[in-house]
Design an enzyme around this catalytic site. Sequence first.
Site, mmCIF file in Angstrom:
data_model
loop_
_atom_site.group_PDB
_atom_site.id
_atom_site.type_symbol
_atom_site.label_atom_id
_atom_site.label_comp_id
_atom_site.label_asym_id
_atom_site.label_seq_id
_atom_site.Cartn_x
_atom_site.Cartn_y
_atom_site.Cartn_z
ATOM 1 C CG ASN A 286 33.376 32.217 13.541
ATOM 2 O OD1 ASN A 286 33.607 32.825 12.484
ATOM 3 N ND2 ASN A 286 34.179 32.298 14.588
ATOM 4 C CD GLU B 125 37.179 34.980 15.310
ATOM 5 O OE1 GLU B 125 36.119 34.450 14.937
ATOM 6 O OE2 GLU B 125 38.299 34.524 15.013
ATOM 7 C CG ASP C 274 42.916 39.406 8.309
ATOM 8 O OD1 ASP C 274 43.500 39.218 7.233
ATOM 9 O OD2 ASP C 274 41.880 38.823 8.611
ATOM 10 C CG HIS D 145 35.897 35.073 11.176
ATOM 11 N ND1 HIS D 145 36.565 34.080 11.850
ATOM 12 C CD2 HIS D 145 36.361 35.002 9.906
ATOM 13 C CE1 HIS D 145 37.389 33.461 11.024
ATOM 14 N NE2 HIS D 145 37.281 34.003 9.834
HETATM 15 C C1 F6R Z 1 41.470 36.361 5.733
HETATM 16 C C2 F6R Z 1 40.332 36.679 6.591
HETATM 17 C C3 F6R Z 1 39.365 35.653 7.056
HETATM 18 C C4 F6R Z 1 38.985 34.615 6.001
HETATM 19 C C5 F6R Z 1 38.003 33.597 6.555
HETATM 20 C C6 F6R Z 1 37.699 32.499 5.543
HETATM 21 O O1 F6R Z 1 42.209 37.526 5.438
HETATM 22 O O2 F6R Z 1 40.223 37.791 6.938
HETATM 23 O O3 F6R Z 1 38.203 36.307 7.497
HETATM 24 O O4 F6R Z 1 38.434 35.278 4.902
HETATM 25 O O5 F6R Z 1 38.528 33.013 7.700
HETATM 26 O O6 F6R Z 1 38.832 31.738 5.344
HETATM 27 P P1 F6R Z 1 38.926 30.661 4.173
HETATM 28 O O7 F6R Z 1 38.858 31.432 2.888
HETATM 29 O O8 F6R Z 1 40.254 29.996 4.349
HETATM 30 O O9 F6R Z 1 37.754 29.758 4.332
#
Ligand code: F6R
Length: 254
Positions: A136, A143, A67, A138
């Site tokens: 959450n 989401e 992403d 995702h």
């Molecule tokens: C990042 C992504 C997100 C993160 C998720 C966890 O490329 O796609 O889904 O993996 O938000 O983020 P952290 O690792 O910062 O807790």
Amino acid sequence: MRVISVKDYDEMSEVAGKIIAAQVTVKPDCVLGLATGSTPIGTYKELIKKYKKGEISFAECKTANLDEYFGISPENDQSYAYFMKDNLFSHVDIKPESTNIPNGQNPDAEEECNRYEEVIKKLGGVDLQLLGIGNNGHIGFNEPAEGFSCTTHKVALTESTIDANTRFFASKDLVPKYAYTMGTKTILGAGKILLLASGENKADAIYRMVAGPIEPGMPASILQLHKDAIVIADKKAIRLLEEKAPELITTKMN
Ligand code: F6R
């Protein structure tokens, strides 16, 4: 789903680094699906160490990131393009032209999403997709919603994700409100999935992802349908699963 329980963030990173290094060793021209965020930083450090020791090379690898924020340039130090250079690409021998990430600067969402799906198709699909998980549930920026998303798309970030990401920006107002993300179908298309989680704030998501029903309100639960998904979670992140459904933990390393 194979669920590996490890002691802490460092052990998670070490085990994940070994799995990715094994993938690169058995298939030097593999396609790695990569993630950003706090979770994979330690894993990237492990890969850099292995590269510097001469144990692995990324010269033939290709990558496709999950992403990118919408409306942000690759030079912005909060862009995921910048993150990848800073945390992995500039430290190893991967060719810049072998790395792929959605173009957050393309205002035409339809064009950009089609382009990115085409990129992944031309690469022959992703061999191993690295994932983190949101508090959450995702994955990528898919989401919680009424239905599972399919292919790469533009998404409005939820309030909880904007709040979680505010720590990286000078103020909440500066956090982008949209992103381009691979869809759940794109993610499930990978040959192997490696999802990492560390810390207490992931405990509920890990429990629901592994033991709960498959439902779009918990996007990561769809990984239960993948034939080769490995989850590595540390003590704090696996606490609820250990309490409520310990039989679903396949390997305990701590
Ligand atoms: C990042 C992504 C997100 C993160 C998720 C966890 O490329 O796609 O889904 O993996 O938000 O983020 P952290 O690792 O910062 O807790």
